[in-house]
Scaffold this active site. Structure first.
Site, PDB file in Angstrom:
ATOM      1  N   MET A  26       0.804  -1.218   0.000  1.00 47.07           N
ATOM      2  CA  MET A  26       0.000   0.000   0.000  1.00 47.07           C
ATOM      3  C   MET A  26       0.836   1.267   0.000  1.00 47.07           C
ATOM      4  SD  MET A  26      -3.215  -0.889   2.500  1.00 47.07           S
ATOM      5  CE  MET A  26      -4.067   0.599   2.006  1.00 47.07           C
ATOM      6  N   ASP A 137      -6.343  -9.969   7.755  1.00 49.75           N
ATOM      7  CA  ASP A 137      -5.001 -10.219   7.215  1.00 49.75           C
ATOM      8  C   ASP A 137      -4.014 -10.469   8.345  1.00 49.75           C
ATOM      9  OD1 ASP A 137      -3.198 -10.615   5.157  1.00 49.75           O
ATOM     10  OD2 ASP A 137      -2.627  -8.510   5.028  1.00 49.75           O
TER      11      ASP A 137
END
Length: 676
Positions: A26, A137
């Protein structure tokens, strides 16, 4: 940690960037320093992601979900900006390796460390799920090993449990090897999916490999759905049984995080709370030293041992001293100042009352008016009427840009202008229940103290901020000096019969009751516990069940109790500060410094416990026992003092924290400080 690369930002928001921590899918994660000297981790999103349609809205939603998560074993969100050119998120910094790094560098964890890891991660998931969030996650690289236990990080793809769509339909969310079968097959993923991931993570920690081996992603996903996990290398015993239960293909049969207890937690090693002695602890120590060195190297230059000299104007005028002056530090051998005095403002009356800081606006009360100052400079921004009941009604943050105040109705006040608008109208005469005080606000619903004029009875009520629609009303007995606290999905309230009630904010039902002492202080809550200070100690209750967890007794009474980052701080008779572990009630330290007076309030900010002291017996001008004091929250040593003349009549100090600053009031004077 790595040096900054060409093109890396010097600052992000109010944080000074000092090193790179790493890069991921990200964006880039930086180590930064807050203005108060705190180490923070700041994740900056990649430009291409920021430009994707809908990303910012999703990112803002993730920030909101992460902010709701508390607990001792998660990383708290400190700040964020989803609207920046490159959106960013700041969390507390953990000076330790990831579980992935630790196992690859030092091998599988020993048995005692595995038990601590399992207990910490189970508690983290319980906190995450209690906030209505699913992580989605959980994997070794998203678990950091600090000196006092694990920390679950990176809520980059987490979601609220009641939010059905955050990603494109059919998209896989998670990391191969640690995903649950229902996630792989595309059916709904819930809290039980995190439990499956926990089982996979513990397998990796115990063996150095995941329960489904290695290989291409399609192969791993096929094994997760169709093959049993390989646990042959996991030592037999309670932990192996726990891992096997977590990895059940049927999500309904997996255990709940709050029920997991693989084995009794071994005795902590002094100074190394979580892990057995060995290379992992050396790794953590080295990272902590590196972090402290970097923070010292990037400390703002403020000079040495300067004394505050402030001439305050009298009457109704306002005097502001600039941020250059620094109060005297008493730490032996100290050559750097710990706290900067930012400004002093003289109020118009002799009883200024600090209230709240939101963004860069600080609010305090003068009689029936609300005054707004710029938090950084002390500059006056505006004033507004606070109503006839300003001295008894609390201010509650409705959003980052507005606060609520009440005068038998509900008003919303704009932080930028001070303009007000009525949200809930004053009820007609002889209404069954009319609002009196605001207790808190959550998700667009205000929780109010209410009174029935015809019946002469009291209640707690939930009303929507838009239109004042009734959600629920719970009749209660509202006794003198009643205390309340809104924390998570519970409203804690001590009624007139000295019963502590845990009220479900969704429907107004009473979850549990506990009888408490008739003389008690402000309620505190954190990490699944609620604390009730009373005349001679502190009692801790389990937030879920109401069962008493511990009772810390102090002969002769306590005062000025505060709670911060898993520790409680208070003062014993004679002005001796002490700290106890919030989870266990065990002592952490007792200060060797005895004050000549007992503080009425305290506040924790930037690793310092602040309190103001008025001497019990007024002494001559220049009395060294009066003023503000600061204790190091880790050691219990006095590290800072701000000399101040005793107030007329010994009215004492009022302290609040806001962001990285502490705001104090002594009679008409308001002062702002920033730990360095």
């Amino acid at each position: 940690m790595h040096p900054l690369a060409p093109g890396d930002p010097e600052t992000i928001g109010s944080y000074r960037v000092i090193a790179r921590l790493g890069a991921g899918g990200m964006g880039v994660v930086f180590l930064a320093r807050s203005r108060g000297g705190r180490a923070v981790a700041v994740k900056v999103i990649r430009p291409d992601l920021a430009d994707q349609p809908g990303f910012r809205a999703r990112f803002a939603r993730e920030i909101g979900a992460a902010r709701r998560v508390g607990g001792a074993f998660t990383c708290a969100v400190l700040d964020a900006d989803a609207d920046a050119p490159r959106p960013w998120l700041a969390t507390e910094f953990v000076a330790g390796p990831s579980l992935d790094e630790a196992v690859k560098a030092h091998g599988p964890l020993p048995a005692a460390a595995l038990d601590r890891l399992a207990a910490g991660l189970a508690e983290a998931l319980a906190s995450i799920h209690a906030a209505g969030v699913v992580h989605r996650d959980l994997k070794p690289s998203n678990i950091l090993l600090a000196g006092d236990g694990p920390r679950v990080i990176d809520f980059g793809i987490s979601r609220s449990a009641d939010d059905s769509v955050l990603t494109a339909t059919g998209a896989l969310v998670g990391s191969a090897g640690y995903m649950a079968p229902e996630t792989v097959t595309g059916t709904e993923s819930g809290p039980a999916s995190d439990v499956f991931s926990l089982g996979a993570v513990l397998t990796f920690a115990a063996t150095g490999r995941g329960p489904f081996g290695t290989g291409p992603t399609p192969v791993l996903l096929h094994r997760i759905v169709h093959d049993p996990p390989d646990l042959t290398a996991v030592p037999t015993g309670a932990l192996r049984e726990l891992i096997s239960a977590c990895l059940d293909k049927d999500a309904r049969r997996r255990p709940l995080p709050r029920t997991m207890a693989p084995a009794p937690v071994p005795k902590a090693i002094p100074g190394l709370v979580a892990w057995s002695a060995g290379p992992l602890n050396g790794d953590i120590r080295e990272r902590e030293t590196q972090m402290r060195t970097l923070l010292r190297q990037h400390r703002p230059s403020l000079g040495r041992r300067r004394f505050l000299i402030a001439a305050l104007a009298g009457g109704a005028s306002v005097a502001v001293t600039g941020g250059a002056a620094v109060a005297w530090a008493t730490r032996e051998g100290a050559d750097e100042e710990r706290v900067e005095h930012r400004w002093t403002v003289r109020a118009k009356n002799e009883d200024a009352d600090p209230q709240i800081r939101l963004g860069n606006t600080f609010l305090y009360r003068e009689d029936d008016t609300l005054q707004a100052l710029d938090a950084a400079s002390g500059k006056r921004l505006w004033q507004a009427s606070a109503g006839l009941f300003a001295r008894s009604t609390p201010l509650v943050a409705a959003s980052p840009s507005s606060v609520l105040l009440n005068e038998f109705g509900l008003q919303e006040l704009d932080l930028k202008t001070g303009d007000q608008k009525r949200l809930i109208d004053e009820p007609p005469p002889l209404a069954e229940y009319e609002p009196r005080d605001i207790l808190g606000v959550r998700d667009g619903v205000a929780f109010l103290q209410m009174h029935s004029v015809p019946k002469g009875t009291d209640a707690i009520g939930a009303r929507t901020l838009t239109g004042g629609k009734e959600r629920w009303t719970l009749p209660v007995e509202w006794g003198p000096g009643t205390r309340f606290l809104l924390s998570g999905d519970r409203l804690y309230f001590v009624d007139g019969e000295h019963r502590l009630l845990a009220i479900n904010v969704t429907d107004g039902s009473i979850v549990w009751k506990q009888t408490v002492d008739d003389r008690f202080g402000p309620l505190l809550a954190s990490s699944g516990m609620v604390y009730v200070p009373y005349d001679s100690g502190i009692r801790a209750f389990d937030a879920a069940t109401g069962r008493q967890r511990w009772n810390h007794n102090v002969q002769g009474g306590i005062s000025a109790v505060s709670l911060s980052q898993g520790a409680l701080y208070a003062f014993a008779p004679g002005g001796t500060a002490f700290s106890i572990d919030a989870k266990t009630g065990r002592p952490r330290w007792t200060s060797t410094t005895r004050l000549s007076g007992e503080p009425s309030t305290s506040a924790v900010c930037g690793g310092i416990l602040f309190t103001g002291v008025e001497p019990l017996t007024p002494k001559k001008t220049g009395d060294s026992s009066a003023g503000l004091f600061g204790w190091d929250t880790a050691t219990g040593k006095v590290v800072w003092r701000f000399p101040r003349e005793p107030s007329e009549g010994g009215l004492g100090w009022k302290l609040i924290t806001g962001g990285d600053m502490v705001f104090a009031a002594q009679q008409a004077d308001l002062l702002a400080f920033e730990p360095l």
